[in-house]
Scaffold this active site. Structure first.
Site, PDB file in Angstrom:
ATOM      1  N   CYS A 102      -6.077   5.797  -6.997  1.00  0.00           N
ATOM      2  CA  CYS A 102      -5.767   4.375  -7.017  1.00  0.00           C
ATOM      3  C   CYS A 102      -6.080   3.777  -8.377  1.00  0.00           C
ATOM      4  O   CYS A 102      -6.493   4.463  -9.302  1.00  0.00           O
ATOM      5  CB  CYS A 102      -6.591   3.658  -5.949  1.00  0.00           C
ATOM      6  SG  CYS A 102      -6.421   4.361  -4.297  1.00  0.00           S
ATOM      7  N   ARG A 105      -3.099   0.992  -4.451  1.00  0.00           N
ATOM      8  CA  ARG A 105      -3.423   2.188  -3.677  1.00  0.00           C
ATOM      9  C   ARG A 105      -2.322   3.229  -3.669  1.00  0.00           C
ATOM     10  O   ARG A 105      -1.152   2.920  -3.439  1.00  0.00           O
ATOM     11  CB  ARG A 105      -3.741   1.807  -2.224  1.00  0.00           C
ATOM     12  CG  ARG A 105      -4.277   2.998  -1.422  1.00  0.00           C
ATOM     13  CD  ARG A 105      -4.640   2.633  -0.011  1.00  0.00           C
ATOM     14  NE  ARG A 105      -5.282   3.744   0.674  1.00  0.00           N
ATOM     15  CZ  ARG A 105      -5.071   4.057   1.947  1.00  0.00           C
ATOM     16  NH1 ARG A 105      -4.286   3.307   2.693  1.00  0.00           N
ATOM     17  NH2 ARG A 105      -5.682   5.099   2.493  1.00  0.00           N
ATOM     18  N   LEU A 106      -2.724   4.461  -3.928  1.00  0.00           N
ATOM     19  CA  LEU A 106      -1.919   5.646  -3.664  1.00  0.00           C
ATOM     20  C   LEU A 106      -2.524   6.283  -2.425  1.00  0.00           C
ATOM     21  O   LEU A 106      -3.624   6.841  -2.482  1.00  0.00           O
ATOM     22  CB  LEU A 106      -1.953   6.613  -4.853  1.00  0.00           C
ATOM     23  CG  LEU A 106      -1.196   7.937  -4.693  1.00  0.00           C
ATOM     24  CD1 LEU A 106       0.294   7.688  -4.520  1.00  0.00           C
ATOM     25  CD2 LEU A 106      -1.437   8.841  -5.899  1.00  0.00           C
ATOM     26  N   ALA A 107      -1.858   6.169  -1.286  1.00  0.00           N
ATOM     27  CA  ALA A 107      -2.427   6.596  -0.007  1.00  0.00           C
ATOM     28  C   ALA A 107      -2.401   8.119   0.110  1.00  0.00           C
ATOM     29  O   ALA A 107      -1.343   8.738   0.059  1.00  0.00           O
ATOM     30  CB  ALA A 107      -1.667   5.960   1.143  1.00  0.00           C
ATOM     31  N   VAL A 118      -5.301   9.796   2.223  1.00  0.00           N
ATOM     32  CA  VAL A 118      -5.921  10.008   3.533  1.00  0.00           C
ATOM     33  C   VAL A 118      -5.985   8.674   4.264  1.00  0.00           C
ATOM     34  O   VAL A 118      -6.336   7.645   3.666  1.00  0.00           O
ATOM     35  CB  VAL A 118      -7.344  10.602   3.374  1.00  0.00           C
ATOM     36  CG1 VAL A 118      -8.036  10.702   4.725  1.00  0.00           C
ATOM     37  CG2 VAL A 118      -7.283  11.978   2.711  1.00  0.00           C
ATOM     38  N   ASN A 160     -11.422   4.261  -6.441  1.00  0.00           N
ATOM     39  CA  ASN A 160     -10.415   5.202  -6.926  1.00  0.00           C
ATOM     40  C   ASN A 160     -11.026   6.591  -6.849  1.00  0.00           C
ATOM     41  O   ASN A 160     -11.972   6.884  -7.594  1.00  0.00           O
ATOM     42  CB  ASN A 160     -10.041   4.857  -8.375  1.00  0.00           C
ATOM     43  CG  ASN A 160      -9.238   5.954  -9.057  1.00  0.00           C
ATOM     44  OD1 ASN A 160      -8.478   6.665  -8.414  1.00  0.00           O
ATOM     45  ND2 ASN A 160      -9.402   6.078 -10.366  1.00  0.00           N
ATOM     46  N   GLY A 161     -10.537   7.436  -5.952  1.00  0.00           N
ATOM     47  CA  GLY A 161     -11.091   8.774  -5.896  1.00  0.00           C
ATOM     48  C   GLY A 161     -10.944   9.430  -4.541  1.00  0.00           C
ATOM     49  O   GLY A 161     -10.229   8.958  -3.658  1.00  0.00           O
ATOM     50  N   GLY A 168      -5.759  24.175 -12.749  1.00  0.00           N
ATOM     51  CA  GLY A 168      -6.865  25.013 -13.202  1.00  0.00           C
ATOM     52  C   GLY A 168      -7.668  24.500 -14.373  1.00  0.00           C
ATOM     53  O   GLY A 168      -8.461  25.266 -14.949  1.00  0.00           O
TER      54      GLY A 168
END
Length: 613
Positions: A2, A50-52, A54, A77-78, A378
């Site tokens: 987010c 918000r980037l949804a 969960v 954010n996290g 990675g």
């Protein structure tokens, strides 16, 4: 992931100015395209995009929660990777939950433990909590700096946000860069000293720090640091333990309610992540794992091996994708487009960073986002497990960042008015100041001391630079990038593994390779490290030379307030060969230095940078 923003002023009612925070918030729309919100108090305004990932409906923010007559509000954010462990603990203490989101768990943890909540959570995060009863703001950034968090203290106002561009939307924050900022840009860039935001008015919360703002002022406190301990396990136990930690870190980071994929280069680090992810998908009866690799038009035709990039990825990608039976996508980037997107990459990062290595990741992420919302990659394995060539060198003393051998060249291209800038002295001082902070075990060998110093420098400088690039380029495309090798528990364990064991068989990442033995093909395990691929196509070189030449012909170009025009023209005429050392790391040579200067001009113009030099 987010985007978060906020403004706190303890001496003024800022409620009527909530539209300022809305404007700040909406500069971060790409970080959070799914929903947005704002919470307005007399002395605090918090905003969220918000980037949804969960609990799409239960994790809306800003989120409020009450305990008696006290109200707490969070913007976050996290991702927490131990959400259920913390939730169970809080349920046992009598708390209830209205969602299954990690946001509510984090906020409730703060309500129970106060600032000690940072010792209960595990993940990647930047968050702000406002306690309206105490009139106190609490800002926190994760231990290794995966997620960004900037702030500015102007008058009685504390202004914060996920990215610099959000702060610059506030009328009190100006885009001034003084000599200290120029010194950062020209002596050590694209890395920045911890806490520096380059702009005079802007600072960054360093990794593993929290900031409190209340009637007593601002207090910045470090809540976590590496601890040096004797390593008591033998080789067999260490190999087994390391594999368990690796698998656990990867599997915990697969949790999501939206599509998850992996980046796959055919190298050791991404191959193991993709292998574990593919096995987890198969176990959980999910569809095939999507994997993604990056290449450039006609790159095989022009590729030339060197010490840092001994072979290209194409063969190894196919071999690994076949081995894990993934649904593989090979993204091939056009070289002209790569040059043209230097501007978008600069706007995404708010600063010049790593030239076409930025624009390529930007374009790559743009393609990946068409198929997935979360991507594991990675990054960080080399810093944590000794993957770079400098880890295997024998140092009497470390005088300077081993990945930065261009100080004379940097100094030589400075504008005449800046020739007195102490480029070499500053860079060396930054390195030495960090070495003084390295946690060590008394009486350990010189070799182990050097390994600790190299690891510490890499974690605090080189790795954070790569993490900055990763966050900005992925989030600019609404893609959440996760980095399992930056797991705190894994890093803490690896830090205390002796050098001879970590570099098993005299090889970079020797122990890491051994821990993956029998799970991956031997060819992959024994493949010499090759970094993030760059283009070798002369079409790209011609494109950036033309772009920089256009700047050189512009009488209003701002670039020449910082760098010498004659030196720039010489770089154009030699297609970058006059700058014989990498600007930074292993890949920023020739055309990449030219591209960096294009980014610098773009930044000076697009951010209306006011030079106070």
């Amino acid at each position: 992931m987010c985007g978060i923003v906020g403004w706190v002023n303890l001496k003024k009612d800022i409620k009527p100015y909530y539209n300022i925070v809305e404007d700040m918030r909406d500069t971060l729309a790409f970080r959070g395209p799914d929903s947005y919100g704002i919470k307005v108090y007399d002395n605090a305004i918090l905003g969220h995009r918000r980037l949804a990932i969960v609990d799409p409906t239960g994790g809306l923010q800003p989120m409020d929660k009450c305990l008696g007559d006290r109200k707490y509000t969070i913007v976050y954010n996290g991702e927490l990777y131990n959400t259920e462990v913390v939730r169970r603990d809080l349920l046992d203490k009598g708390y209830t939950f209205n969602s299954y989101s990690d946001t509510e768990v984090l906020l409730t943890s703060y309500m129970e433990y106060g600032q000690d909540c940072v010792n209960k959570i595990d993940g990647i995060y930047a968050f702000a909590i406002w306690d309206d009863y105490k009139k106190e703001l609490f800002l926190v950034r994760d231990p290794l700096g995966v997620k960004p968090l900037f702030y500015s203290f102007k008058g009685d106002s504390l202004i914060f946000g996920s990215e610099i561009k959000a702060l610059l939307k506030h009328p009190d924050v100006d885009s001034i860069v003084d000599k200290q900022g120029i010194l950062e840009m020209m002596a050590i860039s694209p890395q920045r000293s911890l806490g520096s935001g380059i702009f005079k008015d802007i600072k960054e919360v360093p990794p593993a720090y929290c900031l409190t703002y209340n009637e007593n002022g601002i207090k910045l406190r470090q809540y976590w640091e590496l601890e040096a301990k004797d390593h008591t396990e033998d080789l067999g136990q260490t190999t087994k333990h390391l594999r368990e930690l690796l698998v656990d870190a990867i599997e915990r980071q697969l949790v999501s309610d939206v599509p998850v994929c992996t980046f796959l280069s055919g190298g050791l680090d991404s191959s193991f992540i993709s292998y574990i992810a593919a096995k987890a998908f198969e176990r959980d009866n999910k569809e095939k794992l999507n994997t993604f690799s990056i290449d450039y038009t006609d790159n095989e035709k022009y590729f030339k091996a060197n010490e840092f990039q001994p072979n290209s990825d194409a063969y190894w990608v196919v071999k690994m994708a076949d081995y894990i039976k993934s649904n593989h996508h090979n993204v091939i980037l056009d070289n002209t487009t790569l040059a043209n997107y230097l501007k978008e990459a600069t706007l995404a990062s708010d600063l010049p960073l790593m030239a076409d290595i930025d624009s390529s990741l930007y374009l790559f992420s743009k393609e990946v986002r068409k198929h997935a919302t979360v991507a594991l990659s990675g990054e960080c394995a080399d810093e944590v497990f000794g993957g770079y060539p400098w880890y295997t060198k024998d140092y009497e003393n470390i005088e300077m960042f081993p990945w930065q051998d261009s100080l004379n060249h940097r100094k030589n291209i400075l504008a005449k008015s800046l020739k007195d800038l102490p480029i070499e002295e500053y860079a060396k001082q930054m390195c030495q100041d960090s070495i003084k902070k390295v946690p060590k075990v008394k009486g350990e060998s010189k070799r182990d001391e050097r390994m600790r110093e190299l690891t510490y420098l890499n974690l605090k400088w080189f790795m954070i630079t790569l993490l900055n690039r990763k966050d900005r380029m992925t989030m600019a495309n609404s893609l959440e990038g996760r980095v399992p090798y930056a797991d705190k528990t894994l890093v803490e364990y690896a830090y205390n593994i002796p050098a001879d064991m970590k570099l098993l068989h005299g090889r970079e990442k020797g122990l890491l390779r051994e821990s993956m033995r029998t799970l991956l093909p031997d060819e992959i395990i024994d493949r010499k490290k090759s970094p993030y691929p760059k283009t070798h196509n002369p079409i790209y070189t011609k494109a950036v030379c033309k772009m920089l030449n256009d700047i050189a012909q512009n009488p209003n170009a701002k670039l020449f307030q910082i760098v010498d025009k004659e030196a720039v023209i010489n770089m154009i005429n030699t297609q970058g060969r006059s700058f014989t050392k990498p600007w930074f790391g292993q890949l920023m040579t020739g055309p990449q230095v030219i591209a960096y200067l294009i980014q610098l001009e773009t930044w000076l113009n697009e951010y209306n940078v006011k030079l106070d030099i």
